[in-house]
Design an enzyme around this catalytic site. Structure first.
Site, PDB file in Angstrom:
ATOM      1  N   GLU A 113       0.834  -1.206   0.000  1.00  0.00           N
ATOM      2  CA  GLU A 113       0.000   0.000   0.000  1.00  0.00           C
ATOM      3  C   GLU A 113       0.868   1.255   0.000  1.00  0.00           C
ATOM      4  O   GLU A 113       1.963   1.242   0.552  1.00  0.00           O
ATOM      5  CB  GLU A 113      -0.780   0.097   1.322  1.00  0.00           C
ATOM      6  CG  GLU A 113      -1.762  -0.972   1.562  1.00  0.00           C
ATOM      7  CD  GLU A 113      -2.416  -0.815   2.941  1.00  0.00           C
ATOM      8  OE1 GLU A 113      -3.253  -1.657   3.240  1.00  0.00           O
ATOM      9  OE2 GLU A 113      -2.087   0.123   3.698  1.00  0.00           O
ATOM     10  N   CYS A 126       2.918   8.366   2.118  1.00  0.00           N
ATOM     11  CA  CYS A 126       3.346   7.343   3.074  1.00  0.00           C
ATOM     12  C   CYS A 126       3.619   6.092   2.247  1.00  0.00           C
ATOM     13  O   CYS A 126       2.734   5.602   1.535  1.00  0.00           O
ATOM     14  CB  CYS A 126       2.226   7.102   4.084  1.00  0.00           C
ATOM     15  SG  CYS A 126       2.563   5.737   5.204  1.00  0.00           S
ATOM     16  N   CYS A 133       5.338  -7.649   6.992  1.00  0.00           N
ATOM     17  CA  CYS A 133       6.342  -7.198   7.958  1.00  0.00           C
ATOM     18  C   CYS A 133       6.642  -8.347   8.903  1.00  0.00           C
ATOM     19  O   CYS A 133       5.730  -9.077   9.307  1.00  0.00           O
ATOM     20  CB  CYS A 133       5.828  -5.996   8.747  1.00  0.00           C
ATOM     21  SG  CYS A 133       7.043  -5.359   9.926  1.00  0.00           S
ATOM     22  N   CYS A 137       4.150  -6.867  15.460  1.00  0.00           N
ATOM     23  CA  CYS A 137       3.466  -6.123  16.530  1.00  0.00           C
ATOM     24  C   CYS A 137       2.005  -6.581  16.552  1.00  0.00           C
ATOM     25  O   CYS A 137       1.334  -6.569  15.509  1.00  0.00           O
ATOM     26  CB  CYS A 137       3.541  -4.619  16.264  1.00  0.00           C
ATOM     27  SG  CYS A 137       5.233  -4.028  16.043  1.00  0.00           S
ATOM     28  N   CYS A 140      -1.097  -4.567  14.939  1.00  0.00           N
ATOM     29  CA  CYS A 140      -0.938  -4.014  13.587  1.00  0.00           C
ATOM     30  C   CYS A 140      -1.373  -5.024  12.526  1.00  0.00           C
ATOM     31  O   CYS A 140      -0.981  -6.195  12.575  1.00  0.00           O
ATOM     32  CB  CYS A 140       0.530  -3.637  13.399  1.00  0.00           C
ATOM     33  SG  CYS A 140       1.017  -3.389  11.703  1.00  0.00           S
ATOM     34  N   GLY A 187       5.806  -2.602   6.542  1.00  0.00           N
ATOM     35  CA  GLY A 187       7.183  -3.029   6.713  1.00  0.00           C
ATOM     36  C   GLY A 187       7.976  -2.190   7.693  1.00  0.00           C
ATOM     37  O   GLY A 187       7.578  -1.093   8.078  1.00  0.00           O
ATOM     38  N   GLU A 188       9.110  -2.744   8.089  1.00  0.00           N
ATOM     39  CA  GLU A 188      10.084  -2.041   8.927  1.00  0.00           C
ATOM     40  C   GLU A 188      11.211  -1.609   7.985  1.00  0.00           C
ATOM     41  O   GLU A 188      12.005  -2.437   7.525  1.00  0.00           O
ATOM     42  CB  GLU A 188      10.594  -2.981  10.029  1.00  0.00           C
ATOM     43  CG  GLU A 188      11.939  -2.621  10.642  1.00  0.00           C
ATOM     44  CD  GLU A 188      12.000  -1.231  11.271  1.00  0.00           C
ATOM     45  OE1 GLU A 188      11.032  -0.796  11.914  1.00  0.00           O
ATOM     46  OE2 GLU A 188      13.055  -0.567  11.107  1.00  0.00           O
ATOM     47  N   SER A 221      10.901   5.772   9.647  1.00  0.00           N
ATOM     48  CA  SER A 221      10.435   5.227  10.921  1.00  0.00           C
ATOM     49  C   SER A 221      11.141   3.906  11.205  1.00  0.00           C
ATOM     50  O   SER A 221      11.588   3.208  10.285  1.00  0.00           O
ATOM     51  CB  SER A 221       8.924   5.028  10.901  1.00  0.00           C
ATOM     52  OG  SER A 221       8.599   3.854  10.226  1.00  0.00           O
ATOM     53  N   SER A 244       9.301   4.220  16.785  1.00  0.00           N
ATOM     54  CA  SER A 244       8.015   3.730  17.300  1.00  0.00           C
ATOM     55  C   SER A 244       8.275   3.081  18.651  1.00  0.00           C
ATOM     56  O   SER A 244       8.726   1.944  18.720  1.00  0.00           O
ATOM     57  CB  SER A 244       7.428   2.703  16.327  1.00  0.00           C
ATOM     58  OG  SER A 244       7.194   3.320  15.091  1.00  0.00           O
ATOM     59  N   LEU A 245       7.991   3.818  19.710  1.00  0.00           N
ATOM     60  CA  LEU A 245       8.332   3.321  21.050  1.00  0.00           C
ATOM     61  C   LEU A 245       7.150   2.563  21.668  1.00  0.00           C
ATOM     62  O   LEU A 245       7.284   1.436  22.094  1.00  0.00           O
ATOM     63  CB  LEU A 245       8.760   4.499  21.941  1.00  0.00           C
ATOM     64  CG  LEU A 245       9.550   4.103  23.173  1.00  0.00           C
ATOM     65  CD1 LEU A 245      10.918   3.551  22.802  1.00  0.00           C
ATOM     66  CD2 LEU A 245       9.716   5.290  24.121  1.00  0.00           C
ATOM     67  N   HIS A 246       6.017   3.214  21.747  1.00  0.00           N
ATOM     68  CA  HIS A 246       4.749   2.623  22.202  1.00  0.00           C
ATOM     69  C   HIS A 246       4.697   2.205  23.670  1.00  0.00           C
ATOM     70  O   HIS A 246       3.614   1.864  24.160  1.00  0.00           O
ATOM     71  CB  HIS A 246       4.333   1.422  21.334  1.00  0.00           C
ATOM     72  CG  HIS A 246       4.263   1.724  19.868  1.00  0.00           C
ATOM     73  ND1 HIS A 246       3.773   2.906  19.364  1.00  0.00           N
ATOM     74  CD2 HIS A 246       4.632   0.982  18.784  1.00  0.00           C
ATOM     75  CE1 HIS A 246       3.842   2.894  18.041  1.00  0.00           C
ATOM     76  NE2 HIS A 246       4.363   1.749  17.664  1.00  0.00           N
ATOM     77  N   CYS A 363      -2.494   0.414   9.111  1.00  0.00           N
ATOM     78  CA  CYS A 363      -1.537   0.020   8.098  1.00  0.00           C
ATOM     79  C   CYS A 363      -1.724  -1.448   7.736  1.00  0.00           C
ATOM     80  O   CYS A 363      -1.881  -2.302   8.585  1.00  0.00           O
ATOM     81  CB  CYS A 363      -0.114   0.373   8.517  1.00  0.00           C
ATOM     82  SG  CYS A 363       0.831  -0.859   9.355  1.00  0.00           S
TER      83      CYS A 363
END
Ligand code: SF4
Length: 371
Positions: A113, A126, A133, A137, A140, A187-188, A221, A244-246, A363
């Site tokens: 996407e 974006c 990924c 997580c 997600c 993805g990362e 990111s 991305s800590l969260h 996402c």
């Protein structure tokens, strides 16, 4: 294909069978390789600059429409150097036409996407760096799909070119230049470091080598892949780093971002600090507020303490829930309290505008619907 996939904490691609790599594309090549590539198809080397001007300065990947190539040359360029990499399989508009979410099918059937967002002062794309990924997580949609594969440099850059073309055609408001890029799609990005780093050059290098966009308008990111964060710092490109800590504590972060087992909070922040020192740029902390999971007052206070005296800005993100998932956005009262506590601790903090909520906006959701 990838050295990046063997890092601890990242799941392997779903299929072990060696897939056919994406066809070679102009955007995969640096300037030197482009000159060699045109020579290899029997054209003079100076044509490389011409082709690059069409691609990077005019956002055109349609050699047949270029008047400075013969029909035969155009066919050769199309066949050998500029094959279509992304075909659109779905597009959904929302936010009264200010957001367009596109789903692309790649040559091997993988789906990714990208999202184009028009604001009063900018147009942001974006983009995705991987199909699926491997970080996993649990909140997600993309994380639930697992990793299919890394995107090639060409596949990443093509998302940018198509976004630039769409922005100048007025796809999300009046016709404007694409101003910002965020690597926050599927993805990362730092798990696909080599190709993402090449793509950064294509985005930032001045035309005709690249699109000539400002490095400062590009946001990279990461969930905190420490070695790649340090490599990114060493590139010396002043892109904005978004971590991305969260969660401020390892106990919770181990469950929300499983790679935290490998690189815990203190190591991730130390690498981000190093990035800030090297580039002189403030980094951002992304914190998805998840109801009754990470939105307690004490966690806001703990985050405030953790970020004291760091060159950071916090983006609080109301979680965009995945259908059928237990994870959902915080109560607005808790969100307001979290924000107030961070600000009271002197931490620069804003709540991120969440675009695309009505279109499977989390996402990976729209792409998941196409698989
Ligand atoms: S939140 Fe980002 S890193 Fe985590 S699974 Fe989703 S795409 Fe991957």
């Amino acid at each position: 294909m990838s050295d990046d996939l063997t890092l601890t904490g990242i799941t392997e691609p779903k299929t072990r069978k060696r897939a056919t790599p994406p066809p070679l594309h102009w955007a995969d090549l640096d300037s030197e390789r482009r000159a060699e590539a045109v020579a290899e198809i029997g054209m003079p080397r100076f044509r490389a600059d011409q082709i690059s001007r069409h691609y990077f300065a005019r956002d055109s990947a349609d050699p047949e429409s270029w008047t400075d190539l013969s029909k035969t040359q155009a066919e050769r360029v199309r066949g050998e150097l500029m094959p279509p990499l992304l075909s659109e399989v779905a597009v959904v508009d929302c936010d009264d036409g200010a957001t367009a979410k596109q789903v692309w099918r790649l040559h091997d059937g993988a789906v990714v996407e990208s999202v184009l967002m028009g604001y009063s002062d900018r147009v942001t794309a974006c983009i995705s760096s991987q199909a699926g990924c491997g970080i996993g997580c649990p909140f997600c949609a993309t994380g639930q799909q697992g990793l299919t594969r890394n995107l090639s440099t060409g596949e990443i850059v093509e998302q940018v070119r198509l976004a630039r073309a769409a922005a100048s055609e007025g796809r999300v408001g009046k016709p404007r230049r694409l101003s910002n890029i965020v690597f926050m799609g599927m993805g990362e990005p730092l798990a696909n470091f080599a190709r993402v780093a090449q793509a950064l050059h294509r985005i930032i290098d001045p035309a005709p080598a690249g699109f000539g966009m400002s490095a400062r308008s590009v946001t990279m990111s990461t969930v905190g892949m420490v070695p790649s964060m340090l490599k990114l710092a060493d590139l010396g490109l002043p892109v904005t780093l978004a971590v991305s800590l969260h969660a401020p504590d390892d106990e919770l972060r181990d469950t929300l971002v499983p790679i935290n087992h490998r690189w815990p909070v203190t190591e991730v922040l130390a690498a981000a600090d190093r990035y800030a020192e090297t580039t002189g740029r403030r980094y951002s902390i992304e914190y998805a507020l998840i109801r009754n999971i990470n939105d307690q007052d004490w966690r806001a206070d703990a985050l405030g303490v953790l970020l004291q005296n760091r060159l950071v800005h916090v983006n609080l993100i109301p979680l965009n829930p995945t259908p059928g998932s237990k994870w959902t956005a915080s109560d607005p009262k808790d969100e307001a309290e979290f924000l107030a506590r961070l600000r009271a601790a002197g931490i620069s903090t804003t709540v991120r505008d969440t675009r695309g909520r009505e279109i499977d906006g989390a996402c990976g959701q729209l792409a998941a619907a196409q698989i």
